[in-house]
Each structure stands twice: as structure tokens, then as C-alpha cells.
Write an enzyme that holds these catalytic residues in place. Structure first.
Site, PDB file in Angstrom:
ATOM      1  N   ASN A   1      34.052  65.306  28.913  1.00 31.33           N
ATOM      2  CA  ASN A   1      34.526  66.606  29.397  1.00 31.33           C
ATOM      3  C   ASN A   1      35.864  66.863  28.712  1.00 31.33           C
ATOM      4  OD1 ASN A   1      35.438  68.818  30.790  1.00 31.33           O
ATOM      5  ND2 ASN A   1      35.822  67.724  32.711  1.00 31.33           N
TER       6      ASN A   1
ATOM      7  N   LYS B   1      37.618  69.460  28.738  1.00 30.88           N
ATOM      8  CA  LYS B   1      38.481  70.378  29.512  1.00 30.88           C
ATOM      9  C   LYS B   1      39.051  71.456  28.581  1.00 30.88           C
ATOM     10  CE  LYS B   1      39.560  66.575  32.545  1.00 30.88           C
ATOM     11  NZ  LYS B   1      40.270  66.182  33.743  1.00 30.88           N
TER      12      LYS B   1
ATOM     13  N   HIS C   1      33.273  70.998  38.999  1.00 34.00           N
ATOM     14  CA  HIS C   1      34.333  70.010  38.723  1.00 34.00           C
ATOM     15  C   HIS C   1      35.477  70.263  39.705  1.00 34.00           C
ATOM     16  CE1 HIS C   1      37.556  67.869  36.702  1.00 34.00           C
ATOM     17  NE2 HIS C   1      36.609  67.209  36.040  1.00 34.00           N
TER      18      HIS C   1
ATOM     19  N   GLU D   1      38.510  70.373  39.334  1.00 33.70           N
ATOM     20  CA  GLU D   1      39.550  71.291  38.841  1.00 33.70           C
ATOM     21  C   GLU D   1      39.117  72.739  39.041  1.00 33.70           C
ATOM     22  OE1 GLU D   1      40.000  69.483  34.975  1.00 33.70           O
ATOM     23  OE2 GLU D   1      40.947  67.760  35.941  1.00 33.70           O
TER      24      GLU D   1
ATOM     25  N   GLU E   1      33.336  61.883  41.184  1.00 35.45           N
ATOM     26  CA  GLU E   1      34.677  61.793  40.615  1.00 35.45           C
ATOM     27  C   GLU E   1      35.716  61.913  41.727  1.00 35.45           C
ATOM     28  OE1 GLU E   1      34.563  63.145  36.220  1.00 35.45           O
ATOM     29  OE2 GLU E   1      34.862  64.917  37.442  1.00 35.45           O
TER      30      GLU E   1
ATOM     31  N   GLY F   1      42.425  61.620  35.703  1.00 34.15           N
ATOM     32  CA  GLY F   1      43.617  61.755  34.859  1.00 34.15           C
ATOM     33  C   GLY F   1      44.840  61.000  35.360  1.00 34.15           C
TER      34      GLY F   1
ATOM     35  N   SER G   1      39.377  58.395  35.265  1.00 33.29           N
ATOM     36  CA  SER G   1      40.132  57.377  34.531  1.00 33.29           C
ATOM     37  C   SER G   1      39.247  56.277  33.942  1.00 33.29           C
ATOM     38  CB  SER G   1      41.235  56.782  35.414  1.00 33.29           C
ATOM     39  OG  SER G   1      42.186  57.785  35.732  1.00 33.29           O
TER      40      SER G   1
ATOM     41  N   GLY H   1      37.041  62.219  30.880  1.00 29.96           N
ATOM     42  CA  GLY H   1      37.966  63.285  30.498  1.00 29.96           C
ATOM     43  C   GLY H   1      38.842  62.831  29.336  1.00 29.96           C
ATOM     44  N   GLY H   2      40.046  62.375  29.656  1.00 35.82           N
ATOM     45  CA  GLY H   2      41.043  62.024  28.636  1.00 35.82           C
ATOM     46  C   GLY H   2      40.506  61.140  27.518  1.00 35.82           C
TER      47      GLY H   2
HETATM   48  C1  PEP Z   1      37.186  64.445  34.380  1.00 39.51           C
HETATM   49  O1  PEP Z   1      37.975  65.361  34.336  1.00 39.51           O
HETATM   50  O2  PEP Z   1      35.993  64.697  34.534  1.00 39.51           O
HETATM   51  C2  PEP Z   1      37.710  63.087  34.269  1.00 39.51           C
HETATM   52  C3  PEP Z   1      36.994  62.125  34.729  1.00 39.51           C
HETATM   53  O3  PEP Z   1      38.958  62.934  33.683  1.00 39.51           O
HETATM   54  P1  PEP Z   1      39.661  61.546  33.282  1.00 39.51           P
HETATM   55  O4  PEP Z   1      38.634  60.682  32.614  1.00 39.51           O
HETATM   56  O5  PEP Z   1      40.764  61.946  32.357  1.00 39.51           O
HETATM   57  O6  PEP Z   1      40.149  60.923  34.547  1.00 39.51           O
END
Ligand code: PEP
Length: 253
Positions: free
Chosen positions: A10, A12, A98, A100, A168, A174, A214, A235-236
Site C-alpha cells: 500500500n 498510500k 483502510h 486512514e 491492521e 507506521g 509495521s 505500507g512503509g
Molecule cells: C498500512 O498502511 O496498510 C500499513 C500497514 O502501514 P505500515 O506497514 O507502514 O505500518
């Protein structure tokens, strides 16, 4: 029941045209080197570069997804994108609900459900996100919150072929913080039970439930070897070819 591991990125709101294309080309090259990967790969860039990323992925077994869609086919919805528009761009997946979007755009379970119905009608597979806040976790409500989100956000006629769930925990996204492996397994097993009641045992046993929050190369194996964890939503770490691919490799792909 064998469920094919899904390694999903993802991106983002990251990725201008040049860096998004570079990232996609890097992932495509690495996935090609795997030959016939045992996992499925998915990247979900911002709307603006979907088309360019699709081209950059040419010839690689990497699916393309978007990060949201509207529930209507077309019409007076300024700034929105319909599921059919995503299929025009070569998307086969869309992430919905999500945390967010639930937080920043006040998306309810009901709205996520409507979007998922529309996405499925357009032929898209959905990755429907659920997860508790830290406050809910501290209050011992994790499983109740996740169950409610499943019951409310997942359409009644969803199947394992058109739906993936991503658990999640909001506080893990994050932040570098993660639940323990046994906490993750407990939630995933509980989610599968709720799915069985809602969609039938057959679908629940075949439906993939991803863990997200994470995920990085060093913890991927711990989470992805759990019996009810069928992949990761990243994500990251999905923004770096090496990290994304290391997560896949450490997960046995
Ligand atoms: C996400 O936004 O779906 C996510 C899991 O982010 P991160 O891996 O950065 O925690």
C-alpha cells in the site's frame, strides 16, 4: 485448505511519476527472477500513477490495485473514482476501509460495504481493512471491534475469490509497534470464525486474511508463518524494492 500467500504493498500518498515507475520496475524485475512465485504480489499506488505503474509492471506477475473507490458507477461525485474506471486502468484489486480512510474521511462500515458491493460488481477484488485503535485494545475490545467491522463492512455475498481481509491494528500502522504473534493469531482465528458465520465455512476457510502494521523483513516470517495469516499488507516497507522483496522471501515466496 491451501491459501495462496498475498504480499501487498500500500503505497498510500507516496510516489510521484518517476519514483513510482522506478519502484514498480524494480519490483517487477525481482518478481520475474522468482520465476513461478508461490505467492501472489500486489501493489497499490496512488490513482495518479496507476496507468504508468501498470506499464512498468508489464510481464511480471504483480497485480495492480487502487487504494479506494466510490460506490457509484458514474455521476456527480466530484473528485471520486468509480470501480469501472479502475478496471479501465488495469486494476484487479482495490483496498477499502483502510483505517486512514475511516479516520480521515469518516468512512463507516456501511459505506465500505457499499463500495465493496460496487467493486465486486465491476469485477474487482477487494482488500477490506479492519483493526482496533489503541484505546479499543486497552479496553479489551479488539475482537468485538474487528467482528463488528467484518459484519458491517463485508458484503453478504462476498466469496474467497473476490475478497481479502486485512487485519491492521491502527496503533501498529507506521509506528514500528506490533502485536505479539499470538495476539495476531488470536484475532485472525476469531475473524475467520466470524467469516464462517457470515459467509459459510467454505468461504471462510479459503478467504485470505492478511496482517498489516509495521511489517518489515525482520518480523515477516514470525507473522506469516502463523496458521491463519495468509499474507501481509505493507505500507512503509513496500516503498523500497529490497524491503518489499525481503518480506516476500522471508515469508517463503
Ligand atoms: C498500512 O498502511 O496498510 C500499513 C500497514 O502501514 P505500515 O506497514 O507502514 O505500518
Amino acid at each position: 485448505m491451501a491459501r495462496k500467500t498475498l504480499i501487498a504493498g500500500n503505497w498510500k500518498m507516496n510516489g510521484r511519476l518517476a519514483d513510482g515507475v522506478d519502484l514498480a520496475k524494480g519490483i517487477a524485475a525481482e518478481v520475474k527472477k522468482l520465476g513461478k512465485p508461490s505467492c501472489e504480489f500486489l501493489v497499490c499506488p496512488p490513482f495518479t500513477i496507476l496507468s504508468s505503474v501498470k506499464k512498468a509492471l508489464r510481464g511480471a506477475k504483480v497485480a495492480l490495485g487502487a487504494q479506494d473507490c466510490h460506490f457509484a458507477e458514474k455521476g456527480a461525485h466530484t473528485g471520486d473514482i468509480s470501480p469501472l474506471m479502475l478496471t479501465d486502468l488495469g486494476c484487479s484489486y482495490v483496498i477499502l476501509g483502510h483505517s486512514e480512510r475511516r479516520a480521515d474521511h469518516f468512512e463507516s462500515n456501511e459505506l465500505v460495504n457499499k463500495k465493496a458491493v460496487a467493486a465486486h460488481q465491476a469485477g474487482l477484488k477487494t482488500v477490506i481493512c479492519i483493526g482496533e485503535t489503541l484505546e479499543q485494545r486497552d479496553a479489551g475490545k479488539t475482537i468485538a471491534v474487528c467482528s463488528d467491522q467484518i459484519l458491517g463492512s463485508v458484503p453478504d455475498d462476498s466469496t474467497a475469490a473476490d475478497t481479502v481481509i486485512a487485519y491492521e491494528p491502527v496503533w501498529a500502522i507506521g509506528t514500528g509497534k506490533t502485536p505479539t504473534a499470538s495476539d495476531v493469531e488470536e484475532v485472525h482465528a476469531a475473524v475467520r470464525k466470524v467469516l464462517a458465520k457470515k459467509l459459510g465455512k467454505g468461504n471462510a476457510n479459503k478467504m485470505r486474511i492478511l496482517y498489516g502494521g509495521s511489517v518489515k523483513p525482520s518480523n515477516a516470517k514470525e507473522f506469516l508463518s502463523l496458521p491463519d495469516v495468509d499474507g501481509a499488507l505493507i505500507g512503509g516497507a513496500s516503498l523500497k524494492v529490497e524491503d518489499f522483496m525481503a518480506i516476500a522471501k522471508n515469508s517463503g515466496c
